[in-house]
Design a protein around this motif. Sequence first.
Motif, PDB file in Angstrom:
ATOM      1  N   TRP A  33       0.856  -1.176   0.000  1.00 62.97           N
ATOM      2  CA  TRP A  33       0.000   0.000   0.000  1.00 62.97           C
ATOM      3  C   TRP A  33       0.893   1.227   0.000  1.00 62.97           C
ATOM      4  O   TRP A  33       1.898   1.241   0.707  1.00 62.97           O
ATOM      5  CB  TRP A  33      -0.898  -0.016   1.242  1.00 62.97           C
ATOM      6  CG  TRP A  33      -1.840   1.127   1.282  1.00 62.97           C
ATOM      7  CD1 TRP A  33      -3.092   1.153   0.740  1.00 62.97           C
ATOM      8  CD2 TRP A  33      -1.626   2.411   1.856  1.00 62.97           C
ATOM      9  NE1 TRP A  33      -3.661   2.375   0.947  1.00 62.97           N
ATOM     10  CE2 TRP A  33      -2.781   3.169   1.641  1.00 62.97           C
ATOM     11  CE3 TRP A  33      -0.574   3.005   2.533  1.00 62.97           C
ATOM     12  CZ2 TRP A  33      -2.913   4.475   2.067  1.00 62.97           C
ATOM     13  CZ3 TRP A  33      -0.704   4.304   2.956  1.00 62.97           C
ATOM     14  CH2 TRP A  33      -1.864   5.023   2.723  1.00 62.97           C
ATOM     15  N   PRO A  34       0.597   2.254  -0.712  1.00 58.55           N
ATOM     16  CA  PRO A  34      -0.436   2.528  -1.702  1.00 58.55           C
ATOM     17  C   PRO A  34       0.113   2.476  -3.123  1.00 58.55           C
ATOM     18  O   PRO A  34      -0.264   3.273  -3.967  1.00 58.55           O
ATOM     19  CB  PRO A  34      -0.868   3.937  -1.354  1.00 58.55           C
ATOM     20  CG  PRO A  34       0.442   4.606  -0.991  1.00 58.55           C
ATOM     21  CD  PRO A  34       1.263   3.515  -0.328  1.00 58.55           C
ATOM     22  N   LEU A  35       1.008   1.580  -3.401  1.00 58.62           N
ATOM     23  CA  LEU A  35       1.750   1.564  -4.661  1.00 58.62           C
ATOM     24  C   LEU A  35       0.984   0.855  -5.775  1.00 58.62           C
ATOM     25  O   LEU A  35      -0.193   0.535  -5.639  1.00 58.62           O
ATOM     26  CB  LEU A  35       3.112   0.909  -4.432  1.00 58.62           C
ATOM     27  CG  LEU A  35       3.964   1.561  -3.337  1.00 58.62           C
ATOM     28  CD1 LEU A  35       5.224   0.757  -3.095  1.00 58.62           C
ATOM     29  CD2 LEU A  35       4.293   2.995  -3.693  1.00 58.62           C
ATOM     30  N   SER A  36       1.680   0.596  -6.873  1.00 51.07           N
ATOM     31  CA  SER A  36       1.130  -0.124  -8.016  1.00 51.07           C
ATOM     32  C   SER A  36       2.251  -0.939  -8.646  1.00 51.07           C
ATOM     33  O   SER A  36       3.389  -0.930  -8.167  1.00 51.07           O
ATOM     34  CB  SER A  36       0.546   0.865  -9.045  1.00 51.07           C
ATOM     35  OG  SER A  36       1.594   1.594  -9.662  1.00 51.07           O
ATOM     36  N   ALA A  37       1.955  -1.613  -9.739  1.00 49.76           N
ATOM     37  CA  ALA A  37       2.959  -2.415 -10.449  1.00 49.76           C
ATOM     38  C   ALA A  37       4.149  -1.565 -10.884  1.00 49.76           C
ATOM     39  O   ALA A  37       5.268  -2.079 -11.020  1.00 49.76           O
ATOM     40  CB  ALA A  37       2.311  -3.081 -11.671  1.00 49.76           C
ATOM     41  N   ASP A  38       3.928  -0.283 -11.086  1.00 54.15           N
ATOM     42  CA  ASP A  38       5.010   0.601 -11.522  1.00 54.15           C
ATOM     43  C   ASP A  38       6.174   0.625 -10.535  1.00 54.15           C
ATOM     44  O   ASP A  38       7.315   0.898 -10.933  1.00 54.15           O
ATOM     45  CB  ASP A  38       4.496   2.025 -11.731  1.00 54.15           C
ATOM     46  CG  ASP A  38       3.480   2.127 -12.858  1.00 54.15           C
ATOM     47  OD1 ASP A  38       3.382   1.180 -13.672  1.00 54.15           O
ATOM     48  OD2 ASP A  38       2.780   3.151 -12.924  1.00 54.15           O
ATOM     49  N   ALA A  39       5.914   0.347  -9.284  1.00 55.41           N
ATOM     50  CA  ALA A  39       6.972   0.362  -8.269  1.00 55.41           C
ATOM     51  C   ALA A  39       8.058  -0.670  -8.557  1.00 55.41           C
ATOM     52  O   ALA A  39       9.178  -0.548  -8.058  1.00 55.41           O
ATOM     53  CB  ALA A  39       6.371   0.113  -6.882  1.00 55.41           C
ATOM     54  N   TRP A  40       7.749  -1.671  -9.363  1.00 54.31           N
ATOM     55  CA  TRP A  40       8.684  -2.769  -9.634  1.00 54.31           C
ATOM     56  C   TRP A  40       9.424  -2.633 -10.964  1.00 54.31           C
ATOM     57  O   TRP A  40      10.186  -3.515 -11.339  1.00 54.31           O
ATOM     58  CB  TRP A  40       7.924  -4.103  -9.627  1.00 54.31           C
ATOM     59  CG  TRP A  40       7.341  -4.437  -8.308  1.00 54.31           C
ATOM     60  CD1 TRP A  40       6.009  -4.436  -7.971  1.00 54.31           C
ATOM     61  CD2 TRP A  40       8.031  -4.855  -7.133  1.00 54.31           C
ATOM     62  NE1 TRP A  40       5.848  -4.821  -6.676  1.00 54.31           N
ATOM     63  CE2 TRP A  40       7.076  -5.087  -6.132  1.00 54.31           C
ATOM     64  CE3 TRP A  40       9.378  -5.060  -6.829  1.00 54.31           C
ATOM     65  CZ2 TRP A  40       7.408  -5.501  -4.846  1.00 54.31           C
ATOM     66  CZ3 TRP A  40       9.714  -5.481  -5.545  1.00 54.31           C
ATOM     67  CH2 TRP A  40       8.740  -5.696  -4.576  1.00 54.31           C
ATOM     68  N   GLU A  41       9.224  -1.558 -11.707  1.00 50.84           N
ATOM     69  CA  GLU A  41       9.782  -1.487 -13.056  1.00 50.84           C
ATOM     70  C   GLU A  41      11.304  -1.629 -13.106  1.00 50.84           C
ATOM     71  O   GLU A  41      11.825  -2.273 -14.011  1.00 50.84           O
ATOM     72  CB  GLU A  41       9.325  -0.215 -13.767  1.00 50.84           C
ATOM     73  CG  GLU A  41       7.897  -0.337 -14.236  1.00 50.84           C
ATOM     74  CD  GLU A  41       7.474   0.777 -15.162  1.00 50.84           C
ATOM     75  OE1 GLU A  41       8.217   1.776 -15.315  1.00 50.84           O
ATOM     76  OE2 GLU A  41       6.389   0.643 -15.742  1.00 50.84           O
ATOM     77  N   ASP A  42      12.018  -1.042 -12.168  1.00 47.24           N
ATOM     78  CA  ASP A  42      13.487  -1.177 -12.184  1.00 47.24           C
ATOM     79  C   ASP A  42      13.903  -2.638 -12.033  1.00 47.24           C
ATOM     80  O   ASP A  42      14.764  -3.133 -12.766  1.00 47.24           O
ATOM     81  CB  ASP A  42      14.133  -0.346 -11.081  1.00 47.24           C
ATOM     82  CG  ASP A  42      14.018   1.154 -11.320  1.00 47.24           C
ATOM     83  OD1 ASP A  42      13.797   1.563 -12.478  1.00 47.24           O
ATOM     84  OD2 ASP A  42      14.152   1.904 -10.338  1.00 47.24           O
ATOM     85  N   GLN A  43      13.292  -3.345 -11.090  1.00 43.09           N
ATOM     86  CA  GLN A  43      13.616  -4.749 -10.869  1.00 43.09           C
ATOM     87  C   GLN A  43      13.193  -5.593 -12.074  1.00 43.09           C
ATOM     88  O   GLN A  43      13.910  -6.513 -12.477  1.00 43.09           O
ATOM     89  CB  GLN A  43      12.939  -5.274  -9.591  1.00 43.09           C
ATOM     90  CG  GLN A  43      13.476  -4.674  -8.328  1.00 43.09           C
ATOM     91  CD  GLN A  43      12.870  -3.319  -7.977  1.00 43.09           C
ATOM     92  OE1 GLN A  43      12.017  -2.773  -8.674  1.00 43.09           O
ATOM     93  NE2 GLN A  43      13.319  -2.757  -6.865  1.00 43.09           N
TER      94      GLN A  43
END
Length: 103
Positions: A33-43
Amino acid sequence: MSYITVGKENSKDIELYYKDWGSGQPVVFSHGWPLSADAWEDQMFYLTSRGYRCIAHDRRGHGRSSQPWNGNEMDTYADDLAKLVDALDLKNAMNVGHFTGGG
């Protein structure tokens, strides 16, 4: 954009948005919370460039997924993720979670 339907509320589909990049052994990312899939783009970029298939979704109530009133709790989040894994026929997947995404 990719979506799967995971249920209904008030006769409307509840849809989860997800990203599915690359090929190879799947790595499934679940945000907190409160993120989205975008939080993982670097990984995801790092791992897909090394031969992995990376999947990240926006949980219900987050990002580009549906915003239903009900089901915003850990059991339903887990059920939704299981439906995504089944729909994509993921085998031998690694799961990565952050904060409540680890639930």
